[in-house]
Design an enzyme around this catalytic site. Structure first.
Site, mmCIF file in Angstrom:
data_model
loop_
_atom_site.group_PDB
_atom_site.id
_atom_site.type_symbol
_atom_site.label_atom_id
_atom_site.label_comp_id
_atom_site.label_asym_id
_atom_site.label_seq_id
_atom_site.Cartn_x
_atom_site.Cartn_y
_atom_site.Cartn_z
ATOM 1 N N ASP A 21 -11.231 -101.098 104.606
ATOM 2 C CA ASP A 21 -10.064 -101.641 103.905
ATOM 3 C C ASP A 21 -9.910 -103.140 104.162
ATOM 4 O OD1 ASP A 21 -9.232 -101.438 106.546
ATOM 5 O OD2 ASP A 21 -7.268 -100.585 106.076
ATOM 6 N N ASP B 9 -13.167 -98.408 108.199
ATOM 7 C CA ASP B 9 -12.662 -97.657 107.046
ATOM 8 C C ASP B 9 -12.681 -98.490 105.770
ATOM 9 O OD1 ASP B 9 -10.605 -99.262 108.072
ATOM 10 O OD2 ASP B 9 -9.020 -97.925 107.416
ATOM 11 N N ASP C 19 -14.797 -103.460 107.859
ATOM 12 C CA ASP C 19 -14.467 -102.716 109.071
ATOM 13 C C ASP C 19 -14.756 -101.232 108.858
ATOM 14 O OD1 ASP C 19 -12.342 -102.120 107.382
ATOM 15 O OD2 ASP C 19 -10.799 -102.367 108.917
ATOM 16 N N SER D 117 -10.007 -96.693 111.860
ATOM 17 C CA SER D 117 -10.368 -98.046 111.433
ATOM 18 C C SER D 117 -11.507 -98.597 112.280
ATOM 19 C CB SER D 117 -9.129 -98.938 111.475
ATOM 20 O OG SER D 117 -9.400 -100.199 110.930
#
Length: 454
Positions: free
Chosen positions: A247, A245, A243, A99
């Site tokens: 999501d 990743d 961010d 992340s």
């Protein structure tokens, strides 16, 4: 000697430094353990742009295939694209990402078929136990048949699914600056936004897991400074930051001012309720603004308060049949997306809401941003339980004040509230405070901090 994975396996995922805490040999064992715990005959795997991600992902695939399980690799993707694949293909999935963590970290976010979460209470603890045992005894014996590993591109299908959920065809033309932070938003945004009535100004779309420009964590104000400046320079209608990743999404208005994730939760909740005839349950965690349940009720919905954390939100979504859920960390969950979180779908809702009327974003979100909030303030403490007990003692019995311990300690009065929660992984207490005006909020915040840090 068996490995101690307590620092690697967190409450919701696997996350640690590569190769110090884990490597491809451990990833292979995680693959074998994942398919044993889920009972899967086939799985889907994706990964982000970190240098270690392709190798770790392929090792996990080898571990699963050795147990006789077929593997579909979708390659580079955002976490919500992996959730899409898990839902659309009805397969358990694994996403290799850390992340927003720095470049030396990597991790695995795992889910069952239909993007159902795998956390400590839903399989992750068993996966950890198996991997720890196998580091001592050796990997389990291979299955009689080795699974087949194949590749599949899901980006176009993922984009088409998202666009089918939000009608953007008739919005006015918008200019939007998007900061991908060298993360997976740079991979997904061009395809998702293709053909929409938008002028896209891309920032840091080059995939680079070393994050050369800034950390890919838009909740840290330092990481949206570039976006804020660019929005003003471009006279854009809004800015969006993802961010690492992709999501989570964070929004700034036409002035570059941050829009509270609680305001985004309220805005999207009102749109989802309108889509469902003014009826439905909306989940919000206990540190979202008072404005969220207020807006939900005003729009005919039923707000349900839950603990912080995606496994709690997703479990409550499934239990209550909720149509939408939001967290103050900028995670947004949709029933139309297998109850999974997708920042991209939330971003499309913001674009549709803004483009469906003539005013600026700042005016649009004013109706959803009604109170003064502190944001999350972390304090390092040696004794979390002792400090929480001190806060409870200070406020218990005060006239007009109520306390609840759903997640840490929430103290509520007529004009203000605050919540203090311990971190699961660090010696921290996290404070969030809100009041009807800035002066009251500052007073409440400072009084709570004095006890926390006393």
């Amino acid at each position: 000697m068996a490995a101690d994975l307590s620092q690697l396996v967190k409450a919701y995922d696997v996350r640690g430094v590569v190769p110090d805490q884990w490597d491809e040999s451990l990833a292979e064992l995680f693959g074998a353990a994942f398919v044993q715990v889920t009972g899967a005959s086939a799985i889907v795997i994706g990964h982000d742009m970190r240098p270690s991600s392709p190798g770790l992902s392929r090792a996990f695939a080898r571990g699963a295939a050795a147990r006789g399980v077929d593997v579909t690799e979708i390659g580079l993707c955002s976490t919500d694209q992996l959730y899409y694949a898990s839902g659309a293909l009805d397969l358990p999935g694994a996403m290799f990402t850390a992340s927003h963590n720095p470049a030396q970290y990597n991790g695995i976010k795992m889910c069952r078929a239909g993007a159902a979460p795998v956390g400590q209470d839903t399989g992750l603890a068993e996966i950890r136990e198996l991997v720890e045992a196998w580091t001592e005894s050796g990997a389990p014996s291979p299955a009689a048949r080795t699974g087949v590993i194949t590749q599949r591109d899901t980006l176009e299908d993922y984009a088409a699914h998202l666009r089918s959920l939000v009608d953007l065809t008739s919005i006015r033309h918008l200019k939007v600056v998007v900061d991908a932070g060298n993360g997976m938003g740079g991979h997904t945004v061009p395809t998702v936004f293709a053909g929409l009535p938008l002028t896209l100004v891309p920032m840091y779309f080059e995939l680079d897991g070393t994050f050369p420009n800034h950390e890919a964590n838009p909740l840290d104000p330092a990481n949206i400074v570039d976006l804020q400046k660019r929005v003003r320079e471009e006279s854009a209608d809004l800015g969006i930051a993802f961010d690492g990743d992709a999501d989570r999404c964070f929004v700034v208005d036409e002035h570059g001012a941050p829009v509270s994730p609680s305001a985004i939760t309220a805005l999207v909740a009102s749109r989802e309720l309108a889509k469902h005839g003014g009826k439905g349950t909306i989940i919000h965690n206990l540190i979202t603004s008072w404005s969220v349940p207020e807006v939900v009720k005003e729009n005919g919905g039923t707000p349900v308060r839950t603990r912080v954390g995606h496994s709690f939100i997703k479990a409550e979504m499934a239990k209550s049949g909720a149509i939408f859920g939001g967290e103050h960390s900028a995670h947004y969950y949709f029933a139309d997306f297998w109850n999974a979180d997708t920042g991209m779908l939330a971003a499309l809702h913001v674009l549709a809401a803004l483009g469906g009327q003539d005013g600026p974003l700042s005016a649009l979100v004013d109706q959803y941003d009604r109170y003064a909030g502190s944001g999350e303030i972390n304090s390092t403490v040696a004794d979390q339980k002792g400090r929480l007990a001190a806060i409870k003692a200070a406020y218990e019995g005060r006239e007009g004040v109520t306390l609840d311990e759903l997640d840490g300690l929430t103290v509520t009065a007529a004009d203000w509230w605050f919540n203090v929660r311990p971190s699961n992984t660090e010696p921290l207490l996290r404070l969030n405070a809100e009041a009807r005006d800035e002066t009251t909020m500052a007073k409440v915040r400072d009084e709570a901090l004095a006890i926390i840090r006393g």
